[in-house]
Motif scaffolding. Structure first.
Motif, PDB file in Angstrom:
ATOM      1  N   ALA A 241      38.456  33.920  47.741  1.00 15.64           N
ATOM      2  CA  ALA A 241      37.105  33.335  47.785  1.00 15.64           C
ATOM      3  C   ALA A 241      36.096  34.339  48.338  1.00 15.64           C
ATOM      4  N   LYS A 242      36.497  35.101  49.345  1.00 14.87           N
ATOM      5  CA  LYS A 242      35.585  36.094  49.913  1.00 14.87           C
ATOM      6  C   LYS A 242      35.316  37.218  48.914  1.00 14.87           C
ATOM      7  N   GLU A 243      36.343  37.619  48.171  1.00 16.10           N
ATOM      8  CA  GLU A 243      36.158  38.619  47.118  1.00 16.10           C
ATOM      9  C   GLU A 243      35.244  38.065  46.020  1.00 16.10           C
ATOM     10  N   ALA A 244      35.471  36.810  45.625  1.00  8.37           N
ATOM     11  CA  ALA A 244      34.638  36.181  44.596  1.00  8.37           C
ATOM     12  C   ALA A 244      33.201  36.035  45.078  1.00  8.37           C
ATOM     13  N   LEU A 245      33.023  35.723  46.342  1.00  9.67           N
ATOM     14  CA  LEU A 245      31.685  35.630  46.935  1.00  9.67           C
ATOM     15  C   LEU A 245      30.960  36.968  46.835  1.00  9.67           C
ATOM     16  N   ALA A 246      31.643  38.043  47.185  1.00 13.03           N
ATOM     17  CA  ALA A 246      31.034  39.376  47.090  1.00 13.03           C
ATOM     18  C   ALA A 246      30.615  39.671  45.650  1.00 13.03           C
ATOM     19  N   LYS A 247      31.455  39.306  44.695  1.00 17.71           N
ATOM     20  CA  LYS A 247      31.124  39.533  43.280  1.00 17.71           C
ATOM     21  C   LYS A 247      29.914  38.704  42.860  1.00 17.71           C
ATOM     22  N   ALA A 248      29.838  37.463  43.343  1.00 22.75           N
ATOM     23  CA  ALA A 248      28.694  36.610  43.018  1.00 22.75           C
ATOM     24  C   ALA A 248      27.390  37.189  43.566  1.00 22.75           C
ATOM     25  N   LEU A 249      27.503  37.987  44.638  1.00 22.18           N
ATOM     26  CA  LEU A 249      26.326  38.628  45.247  1.00 22.18           C
ATOM     27  C   LEU A 249      26.082  40.032  44.692  1.00 22.18           C
ATOM     28  N   GLY A 250      26.808  40.420  43.664  1.00 21.68           N
ATOM     29  CA  GLY A 250      26.618  41.737  43.061  1.00 21.68           C
ATOM     30  C   GLY A 250      27.457  42.833  43.682  1.00 21.68           C
TER      31      GLY A 250
END
Length: 122
Positions: free
Chosen positions: A54-63
């Motif tokens: 989820a933290k990795e996906a969050l970073a991706k969602a933020l560019g």
């Protein structure tokens, strides 16, 4: 409006091996409340791997900008069982820069793989 979408997967066994190999890694990746269940028991590796995804996906969602701190994102669960994100510091600053006002997160783990999807909404 959707600002960003991120998805990530983590192999549970590999993630568990990394935590065993580097015991201080858990403290760098997670805040204390993510490491334990409401009962006070230590959270299982599959659950931690999903939170890491989820933290990795969050970073991706933020560019995927550099400089985000793992501890500035917390995955928590409502009484209903629905996962949520709480962001502070570096992550909150990037989210504000992009105009993010809300988060949607989904976690799963099965067949040796943990996965997460994060949607940043503006």
């Amino acid at each position: 409006m959707i600002i960003g979408v991120g998805i990530d997967v983590a192999e549970i066994e590999r993630f568990g091996a990394a935590l065993e190999r580097t015991p201080q890694l858990a403290d760098r990746l997670f805040v204390e409340s993510e490491l334990t269940l409401p009962s006070g028991e230590r959270r299982g590796i599959a659950s931690l791997a999903a939170r890491f995804a989820a933290k990795e996906a969050l970073a991706k969602a933020l560019g995927a900008p550099g400089g985000l701190l793992w501890s500035d994102a917390e995955v928590w669960v409502e009484e209903s069982g629905q996962p949520r994100l709480r962001v502070t510091g570096t992550v909150a600053a990037r989210a504000a820069e992009l105009g993010v006002r809300g988060w949607h997160v989904s976690l799963s783990h099965d067949a040796g793989v943990a996965s997460a999807v994060v949607i940043a909404e503006g």
